[in-house]
Design a protein around this motif. Structure first.
Motif, PDB file in Angstrom:
ATOM      1  N   SER A  83     -12.901  20.762 -27.205  1.00 23.48           N
ATOM      2  CA  SER A  83     -13.287  19.291 -27.253  1.00 23.48           C
ATOM      3  C   SER A  83     -12.765  18.457 -27.367  1.00 23.48           C
ATOM      4  O   SER A  83     -12.504  17.079 -27.629  1.00 23.48           O
ATOM      5  CB  SER A  83     -13.761  20.230 -29.173  1.00 23.48           C
ATOM      6  OG  SER A  83     -13.129  19.657 -29.952  1.00 23.48           O
ATOM      7  N   PHE A  84     -11.179  18.945 -27.539  1.00 22.79           N
ATOM      8  CA  PHE A  84     -10.375  18.307 -27.191  1.00 22.79           C
ATOM      9  C   PHE A  84      -9.852  17.500 -25.957  1.00 22.79           C
ATOM     10  O   PHE A  84      -9.256  17.088 -25.044  1.00 22.79           O
ATOM     11  CB  PHE A  84      -8.879  18.590 -27.758  1.00 22.79           C
ATOM     12  CG  PHE A  84      -8.879  18.329 -28.924  1.00 22.79           C
ATOM     13  CD1 PHE A  84      -8.162  17.034 -29.678  1.00 22.79           C
ATOM     14  CD2 PHE A  84      -9.696  19.801 -30.114  1.00 22.79           C
ATOM     15  CE1 PHE A  84      -8.087  17.345 -31.228  1.00 22.79           C
ATOM     16  CE2 PHE A  84      -9.428  19.167 -31.834  1.00 22.79           C
ATOM     17  CZ  PHE A  84      -8.760  18.391 -32.091  1.00 22.79           C
ATOM     18  N   ASN A  85     -10.402  18.173 -24.988  1.00 20.97           N
ATOM     19  CA  ASN A  85     -10.726  18.011 -23.457  1.00 20.97           C
ATOM     20  C   ASN A  85     -10.537  16.294 -23.059  1.00 20.97           C
ATOM     21  O   ASN A  85      -9.345  16.189 -22.011  1.00 20.97           O
ATOM     22  CB  ASN A  85     -11.625  19.010 -22.271  1.00 20.97           C
ATOM     23  CG  ASN A  85     -11.402  20.000 -21.954  1.00 20.97           C
ATOM     24  OD1 ASN A  85      -9.643  20.462 -21.513  1.00 20.97           O
ATOM     25  ND2 ASN A  85     -11.584  21.918 -22.645  1.00 20.97           N
ATOM     26  N   ARG A  86     -11.527  15.877 -22.911  1.00 24.59           N
ATOM     27  CA  ARG A  86     -11.466  14.427 -23.005  1.00 24.59           C
ATOM     28  C   ARG A  86     -10.350  13.678 -23.537  1.00 24.59           C
ATOM     29  O   ARG A  86     -10.225  13.177 -22.930  1.00 24.59           O
ATOM     30  CB  ARG A  86     -12.929  14.070 -23.940  1.00 24.59           C
ATOM     31  CG  ARG A  86     -12.745  12.271 -23.745  1.00 24.59           C
ATOM     32  CD  ARG A  86     -14.300  11.683 -23.948  1.00 24.59           C
ATOM     33  NE  ARG A  86     -15.472  11.931 -23.643  1.00 24.59           N
ATOM     34  CZ  ARG A  86     -16.772  11.271 -23.242  1.00 24.59           C
ATOM     35  NH1 ARG A  86     -16.717  10.348 -23.533  1.00 24.59           N
ATOM     36  NH2 ARG A  86     -16.977  12.031 -22.557  1.00 24.59           N
ATOM     37  N   LYS A  87      -9.713  14.143 -25.160  1.00 19.64           N
ATOM     38  CA  LYS A  87      -8.539  12.957 -25.683  1.00 19.64           C
ATOM     39  C   LYS A  87      -7.461  13.181 -24.934  1.00 19.64           C
ATOM     40  O   LYS A  87      -6.457  12.923 -23.907  1.00 19.64           O
ATOM     41  CB  LYS A  87      -9.111  13.143 -27.103  1.00 19.64           C
ATOM     42  CG  LYS A  87      -9.266  12.527 -27.526  1.00 19.64           C
ATOM     43  CD  LYS A  87      -9.304  13.416 -28.988  1.00 19.64           C
ATOM     44  CE  LYS A  87     -10.593  12.581 -30.463  1.00 19.64           C
ATOM     45  NZ  LYS A  87     -10.205  12.822 -31.542  1.00 19.64           N
ATOM     46  N   LEU A  88      -7.298  14.535 -24.066  1.00 16.60           N
ATOM     47  CA  LEU A  88      -6.306  15.046 -23.225  1.00 16.60           C
ATOM     48  C   LEU A  88      -6.582  14.838 -21.796  1.00 16.60           C
ATOM     49  O   LEU A  88      -5.462  15.356 -20.881  1.00 16.60           O
ATOM     50  CB  LEU A  88      -6.238  16.621 -23.610  1.00 16.60           C
ATOM     51  CG  LEU A  88      -5.704  17.328 -24.322  1.00 16.60           C
ATOM     52  CD1 LEU A  88      -6.211  19.005 -24.936  1.00 16.60           C
ATOM     53  CD2 LEU A  88      -4.335  16.611 -25.050  1.00 16.60           C
ATOM     54  N   GLN A  89      -7.542  14.261 -21.553  1.00 19.09           N
ATOM     55  CA  GLN A  89      -7.482  14.073 -20.079  1.00 19.09           C
ATOM     56  C   GLN A  89      -6.831  12.671 -19.476  1.00 19.09           C
ATOM     57  O   GLN A  89      -6.166  13.213 -18.542  1.00 19.09           O
ATOM     58  CB  GLN A  89      -8.863  13.478 -19.930  1.00 19.09           C
ATOM     59  CG  GLN A  89      -9.608  13.842 -18.236  1.00 19.09           C
ATOM     60  CD  GLN A  89     -11.344  12.915 -18.192  1.00 19.09           C
ATOM     61  OE1 GLN A  89     -11.887  11.628 -18.656  1.00 19.09           O
ATOM     62  NE2 GLN A  89     -12.148  13.817 -17.851  1.00 19.09           N
ATOM     63  N   ARG A  90      -6.091  12.245 -19.856  1.00 16.11           N
ATOM     64  CA  ARG A  90      -5.289  11.137 -19.283  1.00 16.11           C
ATOM     65  C   ARG A  90      -3.643  12.413 -18.926  1.00 16.11           C
ATOM     66  O   ARG A  90      -2.743  11.626 -18.638  1.00 16.11           O
ATOM     67  CB  ARG A  90      -5.109  10.245 -20.027  1.00 16.11           C
ATOM     68  CG  ARG A  90      -4.376  10.049 -22.086  1.00 16.11           C
ATOM     69  CD  ARG A  90      -4.477   9.292 -22.548  1.00 16.11           C
ATOM     70  NE  ARG A  90      -3.841   7.810 -21.845  1.00 16.11           N
ATOM     71  CZ  ARG A  90      -4.356   6.856 -21.789  1.00 16.11           C
ATOM     72  NH1 ARG A  90      -5.822   7.095 -21.416  1.00 16.11           N
ATOM     73  NH2 ARG A  90      -4.105   5.901 -21.529  1.00 16.11           N
ATOM     74  N   TYR A  91      -3.362  12.629 -19.715  1.00  9.82           N
ATOM     75  CA  TYR A  91      -1.914  13.801 -19.564  1.00  9.82           C
ATOM     76  C   TYR A  91      -2.320  14.962 -18.656  1.00  9.82           C
ATOM     77  O   TYR A  91      -1.753  16.053 -19.095  1.00  9.82           O
ATOM     78  CB  TYR A  91      -1.492  14.403 -21.144  1.00  9.82           C
ATOM     79  CG  TYR A  91      -1.359  13.435 -22.102  1.00  9.82           C
ATOM     80  CD1 TYR A  91      -0.387  12.176 -22.359  1.00  9.82           C
ATOM     81  CD2 TYR A  91      -2.254  13.149 -23.220  1.00  9.82           C
ATOM     82  CE1 TYR A  91      -0.600  10.856 -23.100  1.00  9.82           C
ATOM     83  CE2 TYR A  91      -2.295  11.797 -24.021  1.00  9.82           C
ATOM     84  CZ  TYR A  91      -1.693  10.455 -23.828  1.00  9.82           C
ATOM     85  OH  TYR A  91      -1.485   9.673 -25.084  1.00  9.82           O
TER      86      TYR A  91
END
Length: 742
Positions: A677-685
């Motif tokens: 579920s954290f993939n979207r928030k981590l996308q920019r990294y």
């Protein structure tokens, strides 16, 4: 009393008394009302209502009711409703409805059993519907003459399969929303927070007034006003296909949205209204910039003006249990203005899984802006254009192709529908805005490229085809004693989006007279607003050359900018690389046209390209398979979803913890029950690595993984909180191809 859903205490997780459960009758009725409303947008309200009333008929089963009470036994509740509609309603309606009900949790099924998946044909032929405990299903009367026929087409399989998908989407979204109203009323109440089109149009008018009343009399300013005025005039036309063909830098981002909003205002009737505008872009790197442009135009103080949607990470139901609250977070495009990717838009149109297909019914009566239309992948071009044609013909959609290099689509690919040109004389507009002289300089080594860069002034952009060459050329240039190391920049997909944005901001902040040398891959070619007097581009297709030219003398401050085209001696293209054939054809076009970017040269390029690739325009047989199954409605939905993929999964995403914010997110993901579920928030990294690049990290024992779902670059101690600068630095990215910083 029968129930659709039980309810649990959010703290103790214990099942609450039945008085607080969701009754089955209210769920049927609520779902039917919503599904009827959604399907009514394409004049199939009665079919939506039937789906809503019958989809959960199997929940009357005693075993299902016991499951709600805590039984662990899996229960198939979808087959009863599937059999009910198939046996009650005439062909093809019974079969169409059966597809949607059978797939409303697990996904649209194949018609014929294959590969271990149960096919709908076997389910329907081997079972007979039986009424449960004297409870008959609700069968609304179906008046066939009230349901519009599909518009005649040579692609009947596409038309009929999309009809099933649209009805399926209406059911899935209605089912999720009605369930959400019961399980999570606070989330349901927060929906519809985005501005409707009418309000967005009022806000945007302020920006339009400013653009149209500009006193600037430069060539570029006049051209941008002309493009904008042309869009506003043509927006008063009928729904259908339109083409905005204008050079880069001519204001297509503003003008295309102006067209869409004015088109919506013009068609603001109950029967023919436009409900939303969807902007689809080829790359996620373009999303943030485009959203920023729109938010600036609509007023930064105005919240919820644009829905930004580009995550490929979704939660799918693993079984018949629909009570996982993560399912309720699936997006459904419920906004007036949406910016998304081509991948999300088109793969959803061919998807079988409910979370991907859920949004489809909201495409009805919309304007779809396809920015950088030349980027549509050729191996899926025919099914892509066929599905767009079906949306226009049967669902009240207007499609705007927006591009500097309009592909030469044949009439038959849109089944006779002719796109309307917004710019009546695109050739004249190109001549007026010609800002670049193009020169082919032959084959160059990286050392020769370095010398050519330095000898052509102090502001040069050089674009190469591979990130391997970009890293080596950057490293070589930083070692030159003739320029300052900090004046050299590198931009590629081996850098995180966060780093690229930082580097771009630094590049843009430099004054026009300041030295600035940029080595980049194609990632800078679409939508990146930078301006250089000299651009060098490795040979590639005409569409990419035009994008590179758009970064040269972009504001028209020089009489002419200079675009050098070259072939790489150190990194010759493999004949099997996708850009090799395009580069060879572009070189041929250069031999026939002094300027390869004129509309005539571009048209010849695409005509020859499509002729050469004609056997590959439906490479996986998607359209052929659909049309072959049209007569019997025997569609292999799962197979089609697997075949229709813009990008094959040949890369792996790896998180780069290069700052505190990223490390904090990784810590939260590591502690979470649902790290994905954290993939979207981590996308920019995150960066995407090919197999050989991934193997490089494995050999160095620097590839970490969180519970099998999130890869990350480990620090030298094996964690994600330490120093990683030996392998990743902000100005270069992941050092896969150079062992040391320049």
């Amino acid at each position: 009393m029968k129930y659709a859903h039980s309810k649990r205490d959010p703290l103790t997780k214990k099942i609450l008394p039945k008085e607080q459960w969701h009754g089955l009758d209210p769920h049927w009725e609520g779902t039917a009302n919503l599904a009827g409303k959604f399907a009514g947008c394409f004049k199939c309200e009665i079919l939506g209502e039937i789906l809503g009333y019958v989809h959960d008929y199997g929940k009357n089963l005693l075993d299902f009711q016991r499951r709600l009470e805590g039984s662990k036994r899996k229960v198939d509740h979808k087959t009863m409703g599937t059999l009910a509609v198939y046996q009650h309603y005439p062909h093809p309606y019974g079969l169409i409805l059966a597809y949607a009900i059978y797939g409303h949790h697990g996904g649209l099924p194949d018609h014929i059993s294959r590969g271990g998946h149960s096919g709908l044909y076997d389910v329907l032929s081997k079972n007979k519907f039986k009424i449960i405990d004297n409870i008959p299903p609700i069968f609304p009367e179906l008046m066939e003459h009230e349901i519009p026929k599909r518009v005649p087409t040579i692609n009947r399989g596409m038309s009929r399969s999309l009809w099933i998908r649209m009805l399926y989407s209406a059911l899935v979204d209605a089912d999720y929303l009605d369930t959400e109203r019961f399980l999570r009323p606070e989330k349901a109440a927060a929906r519809q927070s985005f501005m409707p089109l009418e309000q967005l149009s009022v806000l945007y008018q302020k920006k339009l007034d400013k653009l149209l009343s500009s006193s600037s009399d430069s060539v570029m300013a006049r051209a941008r006003r002309r493009v904008l005025q042309s869009c506003l005039r043509k927006a008063l036309g009928p729904k259908g296909f339109y083409v905005l063909r204008a050079p880069t830098g001519s204001g297509k981002t503003y003008s295309s949205l102006a067209f869409a909003l004015e088109h919506a205002r013009h068609h603001n009737t109950i029967e023919n209204c436009v409900r939303r505008v969807i902007v689809a872009l080829p790359f996620t790197s373009l999303i943030e910039q485009t959203v920023g442009v729109y938010q600036d135009a609509l007023g930064k103080d105005n919240l919820n003006t644009v829905l930004e949607y580009h995550s490929n990470i979704v939660i799918e139901p693993g079984n018949e249990d629909e009570l996982d609250p993560r399912l309720l977070d699936s997006e459904n495009f419920d906004a007036g203005l949406i910016v998304t990717t081509n991948v999300q838009l088109f793969e959803s149109l061919f998807a079988s899984k409910p979370s991907r297909a859920r949004k489809l019914h909201r495409l009805a009566n919309s304007v779809i802006i396809l920015d950088e239309a030349q980027a549509l992948p050729e191996h899926l071009l025919l099914p892509t254009l066929a599905v767009l044609r079906s949306l226009v013909a049967d669902y009240g959609v207007t499609v705007l192709f927006c591009t500097a290099t309009q592909p030469a689509f044949q009439d038959s690919w849109l089944d006779g529908m002719q796109p309307i040109e917004i710019i009546e004389e695109p050739g004249q507009l190109y001549s007026e805005l010609k800002r670049v002289n193009t020169t082919f300089v032959g084959r160059k080594t990286n050392l020769e490229l370095t010398e050519l860069i330095i000898s052509n002034g102090n502001r040069v952009l050089c674009i190469v085809n591979t990130r391997k060459q970009a890293q080596h050329l950057y490293s070589l240039l930083t070692k030159s004693k003739q320029i300052q190391k900090l004046d050299v920049y590198h931009l590629s997909a081996l850098m995180t989006a966060e780093n690229r944005i930082e580097m771009l901001q630094e590049i843009k902040s430099k004054a026009k007279e300041d030295p600035c040398y940029v080595i980049a891959t194609t990632i800078v070619e679409a939508g990146v607003d930078i301006d250089f007097p000299v651009v060098m581009r490795e040979m590639t297709g005409i569409e990419s050359i035009a994008q590179a030219a758009g970064r040269c003398n972009r504001e028209g401050l020089l009489e002419k900018g200079t675009l050098f085209l070259f072939e790489s001696a150190d990194y010759p293209s493999s004949p099997y690389m996708w850009y090799s054939g395009r580069a060879k054809l572009a070189k041929f076009i250069l031999s026939r046209h002094v300027d390869p970017l004129t509309p005539e040269a571009v048209e010849e390029y695409f005509q020859r390209f499509y002729f050469q690739e004609k056997s590959q325009l439906d490479k996986h047989g998607v359209l052929r398979n659909l049309n072959g199954a049209a007569d019997e409605y025997s569609f292999q939905f799962r197979e089609i979803a697997e075949q229709y993929q813009f990008i094959k999964e040949d890369t792996v995403s790896v998180v780069i913890p290069h700052n505190a914010a990223c490390r904090e997110l990784l810590q939260q993901a590591n502690a979470s029950r649902f790290p994905a579920s954290f993939n979207r928030k981590l996308q920019r990294y995150t960066i995407s690595l090919y197999s050989q690049e991934l193997e490089y990290l494995r050999k160095k024992e620097r590839l970490g993984i969180i519970r099998g779902v999130i890869y990350y670059l480990k620090d030298s101690e094996g964690g994600f909180e330490g120093n990683i600068t030996d392998l990743y630095i902000d100005r270069l990215g992941l050092k896969v191809y150079v062992e040391e910083e320049g």
